[in-house]
Write a protein that holds these residues in place. Structure first.
Motif, PDB file in Angstrom:
ATOM      1  N   ARG A 110      -3.190   4.433   4.175  1.00 55.81           N
ATOM      2  CA  ARG A 110      -4.453   3.709   4.846  1.00 55.81           C
ATOM      3  C   ARG A 110      -4.096   2.207   4.582  1.00 55.81           C
ATOM      4  O   ARG A 110      -2.964   1.699   4.301  1.00 55.81           O
ATOM      5  CB  ARG A 110      -5.477   4.305   3.935  1.00 55.81           C
ATOM      6  CG  ARG A 110      -5.220   3.876   2.366  1.00 55.81           C
ATOM      7  CD  ARG A 110      -6.624   4.204   1.513  1.00 55.81           C
ATOM      8  NE  ARG A 110      -7.122   5.682   1.546  1.00 55.81           N
ATOM      9  CZ  ARG A 110      -6.477   6.703   1.020  1.00 55.81           C
ATOM     10  NH1 ARG A 110      -5.357   6.280   0.282  1.00 55.81           N
ATOM     11  NH2 ARG A 110      -7.174   7.780   1.215  1.00 55.81           N
ATOM     12  N   ILE A 164      -3.311  -1.601   4.636  1.00 57.61           N
ATOM     13  CA  ILE A 164      -2.173  -2.300   5.248  1.00 57.61           C
ATOM     14  C   ILE A 164      -1.077  -1.522   5.524  1.00 57.61           C
ATOM     15  O   ILE A 164      -0.516  -2.071   6.579  1.00 57.61           O
ATOM     16  CB  ILE A 164      -2.162  -3.412   4.140  1.00 57.61           C
ATOM     17  CG1 ILE A 164      -3.275  -4.493   4.133  1.00 57.61           C
ATOM     18  CG2 ILE A 164      -0.670  -4.293   4.478  1.00 57.61           C
ATOM     19  CD1 ILE A 164      -3.087  -5.508   3.028  1.00 57.61           C
ATOM     20  N   GLY A 165      -0.600  -0.490   4.648  1.00 55.42           N
ATOM     21  CA  GLY A 165       0.376   0.325   4.894  1.00 55.42           C
ATOM     22  C   GLY A 165       0.436   1.074   6.181  1.00 55.42           C
ATOM     23  O   GLY A 165       1.229   1.080   7.152  1.00 55.42           O
ATOM     24  N   ASP A 200      -1.255  10.082  -1.994  1.00 59.05           N
ATOM     25  CA  ASP A 200      -2.595  10.902  -1.338  1.00 59.05           C
ATOM     26  C   ASP A 200      -1.609  11.471  -0.065  1.00 59.05           C
ATOM     27  O   ASP A 200      -1.948  10.942   1.220  1.00 59.05           O
ATOM     28  CB  ASP A 200      -3.590   9.835  -0.979  1.00 59.05           C
ATOM     29  CG  ASP A 200      -5.028  10.604  -0.442  1.00 59.05           C
ATOM     30  OD1 ASP A 200      -4.706  11.612  -0.238  1.00 59.05           O
ATOM     31  OD2 ASP A 200      -5.908   9.965  -0.326  1.00 59.05           O
ATOM     32  N   ASN A 217       4.757  -1.843  -0.161  1.00 56.58           N
ATOM     33  CA  ASN A 217       3.535  -1.994   0.135  1.00 56.58           C
ATOM     34  C   ASN A 217       2.305  -1.342  -0.810  1.00 56.58           C
ATOM     35  O   ASN A 217       1.305  -2.021  -1.235  1.00 56.58           O
ATOM     36  CB  ASN A 217       3.091  -1.710   1.479  1.00 56.58           C
ATOM     37  CG  ASN A 217       1.501  -1.423   1.716  1.00 56.58           C
ATOM     38  OD1 ASN A 217       0.836  -2.456   1.855  1.00 56.58           O
ATOM     39  ND2 ASN A 217       0.930  -0.241   1.707  1.00 56.58           N
ATOM     40  N   ILE A 233      -2.433  -1.382  -6.272  1.00 59.25           N
ATOM     41  CA  ILE A 233      -3.877  -0.986  -6.579  1.00 59.25           C
ATOM     42  C   ILE A 233      -4.430  -2.480  -7.302  1.00 59.25           C
ATOM     43  O   ILE A 233      -3.585  -3.352  -7.729  1.00 59.25           O
ATOM     44  CB  ILE A 233      -4.035   0.134  -7.763  1.00 59.25           C
ATOM     45  CG1 ILE A 233      -2.945  -0.133  -9.067  1.00 59.25           C
ATOM     46  CG2 ILE A 233      -3.727   1.329  -7.128  1.00 59.25           C
ATOM     47  CD1 ILE A 233      -3.296   1.101  -9.982  1.00 59.25           C
ATOM     48  N   VAL A 277       2.636   0.215 -10.677  1.00 54.46           N
ATOM     49  CA  VAL A 277       2.539   0.434  -9.361  1.00 54.46           C
ATOM     50  C   VAL A 277       2.772  -0.818  -8.428  1.00 54.46           C
ATOM     51  O   VAL A 277       3.704  -0.744  -7.599  1.00 54.46           O
ATOM     52  CB  VAL A 277       0.939   0.841  -8.807  1.00 54.46           C
ATOM     53  CG1 VAL A 277       0.992   1.133  -7.306  1.00 54.46           C
ATOM     54  CG2 VAL A 277       0.764   2.134  -9.616  1.00 54.46           C
ATOM     55  N   ALA A 282       3.223  -8.770  -1.293  1.00 55.88           N
ATOM     56  CA  ALA A 282       2.570  -9.386  -2.608  1.00 55.88           C
ATOM     57  C   ALA A 282       0.845  -9.840  -2.310  1.00 55.88           C
ATOM     58  O   ALA A 282       0.445  -8.685  -1.990  1.00 55.88           O
ATOM     59  CB  ALA A 282       3.245 -10.731  -2.957  1.00 55.88           C
ATOM     60  N   ALA A 331      -4.297 -13.010   2.055  1.00 48.33           N
ATOM     61  CA  ALA A 331      -5.460 -13.414   1.665  1.00 48.33           C
ATOM     62  C   ALA A 331      -6.163 -12.149   1.715  1.00 48.33           C
ATOM     63  O   ALA A 331      -5.567 -10.945   1.950  1.00 48.33           O
ATOM     64  CB  ALA A 331      -6.188 -14.463   2.455  1.00 48.33           C
ATOM     65  N   ALA A 332      -7.497 -12.105   1.132  1.00 44.95           N
ATOM     66  CA  ALA A 332      -8.206 -10.692   0.997  1.00 44.95           C
ATOM     67  C   ALA A 332      -8.466 -10.292   2.571  1.00 44.95           C
ATOM     68  O   ALA A 332      -8.425 -10.923   3.330  1.00 44.95           O
ATOM     69  CB  ALA A 332      -9.720 -11.205   0.552  1.00 44.95           C
TER      70      ALA A 332
HETATM   71  N1  LIG Z   1      -6.995  -5.639   0.479  1.00 46.85           N
HETATM   72  C1  LIG Z   1      -6.595  -7.116   0.108  1.00 46.85           C
HETATM   73  O1  LIG Z   1      -7.589  -7.639   0.054  1.00 46.85           O
HETATM   74  C2  LIG Z   1      -4.994  -7.139  -0.180  1.00 46.85           C
HETATM   75  C3  LIG Z   1      -4.781  -8.732  -0.228  1.00 46.85           C
HETATM   76  C4  LIG Z   1      -3.487  -9.000  -0.659  1.00 46.85           C
HETATM   77  C5  LIG Z   1      -2.522  -8.192  -0.992  1.00 46.85           C
HETATM   78  N2  LIG Z   1      -2.817  -6.855  -0.778  1.00 46.85           N
HETATM   79  C6  LIG Z   1      -1.779  -5.797  -1.145  1.00 46.85           C
HETATM   80  O2  LIG Z   1      -1.591  -4.895   0.060  1.00 46.85           O
HETATM   81  C7  LIG Z   1      -0.900  -3.660  -0.512  1.00 46.85           C
HETATM   82  C8  LIG Z   1      -1.837  -2.820   0.207  1.00 46.85           C
HETATM   83  O3  LIG Z   1      -3.163  -2.703  -0.172  1.00 46.85           O
HETATM   84  P1  LIG Z   1      -4.493  -2.131   0.596  1.00 46.85           P
HETATM   85  O4  LIG Z   1      -5.557  -3.326   0.672  1.00 46.85           O
HETATM   86  O5  LIG Z   1      -3.968  -1.728   2.179  1.00 46.85           O
HETATM   87  O6  LIG Z   1      -4.864  -0.910  -0.261  1.00 46.85           O
HETATM   88  P2  LIG Z   1      -5.436   0.490  -0.058  1.00 46.85           P
HETATM   89  O7  LIG Z   1      -5.895   1.011  -1.260  1.00 46.85           O
HETATM   90  O8  LIG Z   1      -6.060   0.380   1.195  1.00 46.85           O
HETATM   91  O9  LIG Z   1      -4.021   1.276   0.360  1.00 46.85           O
HETATM   92  C9  LIG Z   1      -3.103   1.322  -0.839  1.00 46.85           C
HETATM   93  C10 LIG Z   1      -2.205   2.885  -0.424  1.00 46.85           C
HETATM   94  O10 LIG Z   1      -1.469   2.886  -1.622  1.00 46.85           O
HETATM   95  C11 LIG Z   1      -1.245   4.153  -2.306  1.00 46.85           C
HETATM   96  N3  LIG Z   1      -0.939   4.164  -3.347  1.00 46.85           N
HETATM   97  C12 LIG Z   1      -1.526   3.713  -4.478  1.00 46.85           C
HETATM   98  N4  LIG Z   1      -0.777   3.933  -5.604  1.00 46.85           N
HETATM   99  C13 LIG Z   1       0.378   4.759  -5.173  1.00 46.85           C
HETATM  100  C14 LIG Z   1       1.345   5.216  -5.857  1.00 46.85           C
HETATM  101  N5  LIG Z   1       1.660   5.258  -7.299  1.00 46.85           N
HETATM  102  N6  LIG Z   1       2.266   5.706  -4.938  1.00 46.85           N
HETATM  103  C15 LIG Z   1       2.256   5.813  -3.882  1.00 46.85           C
HETATM  104  N7  LIG Z   1       1.151   5.392  -2.846  1.00 46.85           N
HETATM  105  C16 LIG Z   1       0.237   4.824  -3.924  1.00 46.85           C
HETATM  106  C17 LIG Z   1      -2.820   4.652  -1.928  1.00 46.85           C
HETATM  107  O11 LIG Z   1      -2.981   6.084  -2.063  1.00 46.85           O
HETATM  108  C18 LIG Z   1      -3.322   3.852  -0.590  1.00 46.85           C
HETATM  109  O12 LIG Z   1      -3.027   5.013   0.304  1.00 46.85           O
HETATM  110  C19 LIG Z   1      -1.139  -3.526  -1.898  1.00 46.85           C
HETATM  111  O13 LIG Z   1       0.064  -3.854  -2.416  1.00 46.85           O
HETATM  112  C20 LIG Z   1      -2.033  -4.829  -2.376  1.00 46.85           C
HETATM  113  O14 LIG Z   1      -1.925  -5.138  -3.441  1.00 46.85           O
HETATM  114  C21 LIG Z   1      -4.097  -6.207  -0.576  1.00 46.85           C
END
Ligand SMILES: NC(=O)c1ccc[n+]([C@@H]2O[C@H](COP(=O)([O-])OP(=O)(O)OC[C@H]3O[C@@H](n4cnc5c(N)ncnc54)[C@H](O)[C@@H]3O)[C@@H](O)[C@H]2O)c1
Length: 269
Positions: free
Chosen positions: A16, A18-19, A39, A84, A87, A107, A135, A180-181
């Protein structure tokens, strides 16, 4: 650099957010994509929808990470790894459960080092490979209320920078992407004030683009790049005032009802 058409790419946390968007973008650019996620049900559904291959993965477990990469690499080498999975916990550091703090570091930072360590030997041997570590702007700018997250993301940025220098001339490139967010489950219930809010697709495009340029760090949006320098150079009282102005009085504040599903999910199992 890497030609994405025909390249094999592994994306962690690809079920889900960004990934998923990254996997979709890479597929649109002609790559064969493997998504690994804790998941598995969501990853399997995503894989069917976007045309990727799903595999179980807990990035904090070396055996699981090895199995994911071995499955993806069984019929040909992995050209690109996108670390990617991540948490985010929120709230005052002293109030947080220490096991949860360790989990967040494992993580967000530990797993990035594991993934790179596992994929690097083959890439160095072939003198070809690209690694993207996702990051965050929290890896350049500190934010009260997410101290552990900041520690993990500063760690990812520092690690990527050192590694990139170490690998110079090896044929293997490293980019850290600092969004960013972004509108994903990770920010559900979070009170975001005066901040640019991205779509996962914007971040995905930056990750995919990094295969074709040679930049070590990419902020999303690009105009936030000098923010780390601004933080270093701004006198502390002004900086703290600015952070309160942008973040609000209650650092790390969030709506617990809106955030419940996310928190339940990241601590499942
Ligand atoms: N959303 C934001 O605002 C934001 C901003 C900057 C950076 N990021 C970074 O982007 C990346 C993706 O975040 P996102 O916002 O898409 O989060 P998200 O929660 O939507 O997706 C993260 C995915 O990672 C998986 N995951 C979590 N722990 C895991 C583990 N131990 N092993 C395998 N998979 C695991 C989850 O099941 C999930 O499907 C992260 O590294 C996050 O720190 C997010």
């Amino acid at each position: 650099m890497i030609e994405l058409r025909g390249a094999k790419v592994c994306v962690t946390g690809g079920a889900r957010g960004i990934g998923r968007a990254t996997a979709e973008e890479l597929i649109a650019r002609g790559a064969e994509v493997w998504i690994g996620d804790r998941d598995l049900a969501a990853a399997a559904e995503t894989a069917v929808e976007i045309g990727a291959t799903a595999h179980p993965l807990d990035v904090t477990d070396e055996v699981s990470f090895r199995a994911f990469l071995a499955a993806a690499g069984a019929d040909g080498p992995i050209d690109m790894l996108v670390n990617n999975a991540g948490i985010q916990l929120m709230g005052g550091f002293a109030d947080q459960n220490l096991a949860a703090v360790r989990r967040e570091l494992a993580v967000n930072l530990g797993a990035v080092l594991t993934g790179v360590h596992l994929v690097l030997p083959g890439m160095r041997l072939r003198r070809r490979g690209h690694i993207v570590n996702v990051a965050s702007m929290a890896g350049k700018v500190t934010t009260p209320g997410i101290a552990t997250y900041c520690a993990s993301k500063f760690g990812v940025v520092a690690f990527s920078r050192a590694l990139r220098a170490e690998l110079s001339g090896s044929g293997v490139t490293v980019t850290s992407v600092l969004p960013a967010a972004t509108q994903t489950d990770l920010t559900s219930g979070v009170r975001l004030r005066l901040q640019p809010i991205l779509t996962p697709e914007q971040v995905a495009a930056a990750v995919a683009d990094s295969a074709h340029h040679n930049r070590g760090e990419v902020t999303v949006p690009r105009w936030l790049a000098p923010l780390g320098l601004v933080e270093e150079l701004t006198p502390t009282p002004i900086l703290w005032w600015l952070k309160r102005f942008v973040g609000g009085a209650e650092y790390g504040g969030y709506d617990p009802v809106q955030r419940k599903d996310y928190l339940d999910r990241i601590f499942l199992g």
